[in-house]
Motif scaffolding. Structure first.
Motif, mmCIF file in Angstrom:
data_model
loop_
_atom_site.group_PDB
_atom_site.id
_atom_site.type_symbol
_atom_site.label_atom_id
_atom_site.label_comp_id
_atom_site.label_asym_id
_atom_site.label_seq_id
_atom_site.Cartn_x
_atom_site.Cartn_y
_atom_site.Cartn_z
ATOM 1 N N GLY A 36 0.797 -1.215 0.000
ATOM 2 C CA GLY A 36 0.000 0.000 0.000
ATOM 3 C C GLY A 36 0.833 1.269 0.000
ATOM 4 N N GLY A 37 2.131 1.126 0.193
ATOM 5 C CA GLY A 37 3.006 2.280 0.243
ATOM 6 C C GLY A 37 3.430 2.763 -1.130
ATOM 7 N N SER A 38 4.306 3.773 -1.126
ATOM 8 C CA SER A 38 4.756 4.404 -2.359
ATOM 9 C C SER A 38 6.276 4.551 -2.372
ATOM 10 C CB SER A 38 4.142 5.802 -2.501
ATOM 11 O OG SER A 38 2.734 5.754 -2.568
ATOM 12 N N LEU A 39 6.819 4.561 -3.567
ATOM 13 C CA LEU A 39 8.227 4.849 -3.794
ATOM 14 C C LEU A 39 8.341 5.615 -5.100
ATOM 15 C CD1 LEU A 39 10.206 1.538 -3.036
ATOM 16 C CD2 LEU A 39 10.375 3.696 -1.774
ATOM 17 N N THR A 40 9.373 6.447 -5.185
ATOM 18 C CA THR A 40 9.701 7.107 -6.448
ATOM 19 C C THR A 40 11.113 6.722 -6.843
ATOM 20 O OG1 THR A 40 8.257 8.984 -5.983
ATOM 21 C CG2 THR A 40 9.939 9.287 -7.678
ATOM 22 N N LEU A 41 11.230 6.089 -7.996
ATOM 23 C CA LEU A 41 12.529 5.734 -8.543
ATOM 24 C C LEU A 41 13.023 6.839 -9.469
ATOM 25 C CD1 LEU A 41 11.955 1.979 -9.464
ATOM 26 C CD2 LEU A 41 12.590 2.994 -7.262
ATOM 27 N N SER A 42 14.338 7.040 -9.484
ATOM 28 C CA SER A 42 14.960 8.026 -10.372
ATOM 29 C C SER A 42 15.937 7.325 -11.294
ATOM 30 C CB SER A 42 15.704 9.092 -9.567
ATOM 31 O OG SER A 42 14.829 9.793 -8.715
ATOM 32 N N CYS A 43 16.049 7.844 -12.491
ATOM 33 C CA CYS A 43 17.002 7.354 -13.487
ATOM 34 C C CYS A 43 17.748 8.579 -14.006
ATOM 35 C CB CYS A 43 16.270 6.644 -14.610
ATOM 36 S SG CYS A 43 17.308 6.157 -16.007
ATOM 37 N N ALA A 44 18.973 8.749 -13.546
ATOM 38 C CA ALA A 44 19.780 9.903 -13.930
ATOM 39 C C ALA A 44 20.701 9.531 -15.079
ATOM 40 C CB ALA A 44 20.589 10.388 -12.745
ATOM 41 N N ALA A 45 20.721 10.375 -16.094
ATOM 42 C CA ALA A 45 21.533 10.112 -17.287
ATOM 43 C C ALA A 45 22.745 11.020 -17.339
ATOM 44 C CB ALA A 45 20.687 10.305 -18.534
ATOM 45 N N SER A 46 23.826 10.484 -17.889
ATOM 46 C CA SER A 46 25.017 11.265 -18.165
ATOM 47 C C SER A 46 25.606 10.793 -19.491
ATOM 48 C CB SER A 46 26.049 11.133 -17.046
ATOM 49 O OG SER A 46 26.441 9.781 -16.900
ATOM 50 N N GLY A 47 26.426 11.643 -20.101
ATOM 51 C CA GLY A 47 27.010 11.283 -21.385
ATOM 52 C C GLY A 47 26.063 11.449 -22.554
ATOM 53 N N GLY A 48 24.926 12.070 -22.328
ATOM 54 C CA GLY A 48 23.945 12.305 -23.375
ATOM 55 C C GLY A 48 22.743 12.985 -22.777
ATOM 56 N N THR A 49 21.878 13.517 -23.641
ATOM 57 C CA THR A 49 20.698 14.201 -23.162
ATOM 58 C C THR A 49 19.450 13.361 -23.388
ATOM 59 O OG1 THR A 49 19.289 16.149 -23.471
ATOM 60 C CG2 THR A 49 20.607 15.461 -25.361
#
Length: 127
Positions: free
Chosen positions: A15-28
Motif C-alpha cells: 500500500g506504500g509508495s516509492l519514487t525511482l529516479s534514473c539519472a543520465a550522463s554522457g547524453g541528453t
C-alpha cells in the motif's frame, strides 16, 4: 556513451509508495525514449513503463496501470517512476533503459529495442 544510474529503491509496506529516479550522463534524454523494467527472482524481465523522447507518449501494462506514473525532467536529465499502492508482486530489481526511437513520439515496453541499461535498484514490498 549514455550512462544511466537508478536510485530510490528500498523496502516498503504493501500500500506504500516509492519514487525511482534514473539519472543520465554522457547524453541528453531529449534524444532518447526511456523505459522502466523489472525482474523478480526466477522470472523474466518485464516492461512496466516507458516515455517517448518528446515526453508526450507513455506506456503502462495492465499490471501497473493506474498505480505507476512515469515522468521526465529534461533540466535534470532524469526520468522518474512514481509507484503507488505497491503490492508484494511489485517486488523486483528495477532497471531503466534508453534507446533512440524512430520518432520523438515513440516508446515501447519491449526490452529488445533498448541499447543502454542501468544497473538496477531493488524494490521490496513486504510487511
Amino acid at each position: 556513451q549514455l550512462q544511466l544510474v537508478e536510485s530510490g529503491g528500498g523496502l516498503v509496506q504493501p500500500g506504500g509508495s516509492l519514487t525511482l529516479s534514473c539519472a543520465a550522463s554522457g547524453g541528453t534524454l531529449d534524444d532518447f525514449a526511456i523505459g522502466w523494467f523489472r525482474q523478480a527472482p526466477g522470472k523474466g524481465r518485464e516492461g512496466v513503463s516507458c516515455i517517448s523522447s518528446s515526453g508526450s507518449n507513455t506506456y503502462y501494462p495492465d499490471s501497473v496501470k493506474g498505480r505507476f506514473t512515469i515522468s521526465k525532467d529534461n533540466a535534470k536529465n532524469t526520468v522518474y517512476l512514481q509507484m503507488n499502492s505497491l503490492i508484494p508482486e511489485d517486488t523486483a530489481l528495477y532497471y531503466c533503459a534508453a534507446f533512440v526511437g524512430p520518432t520523438y513520439y515513440y516508446c515501447t515496453g519491449s526490452q529488445k529495442e533498448y541499447d543502454y541499461w542501468g544497473q538496477g535498484t531493488q524494490v521490496t514490498v513486504s510487511s
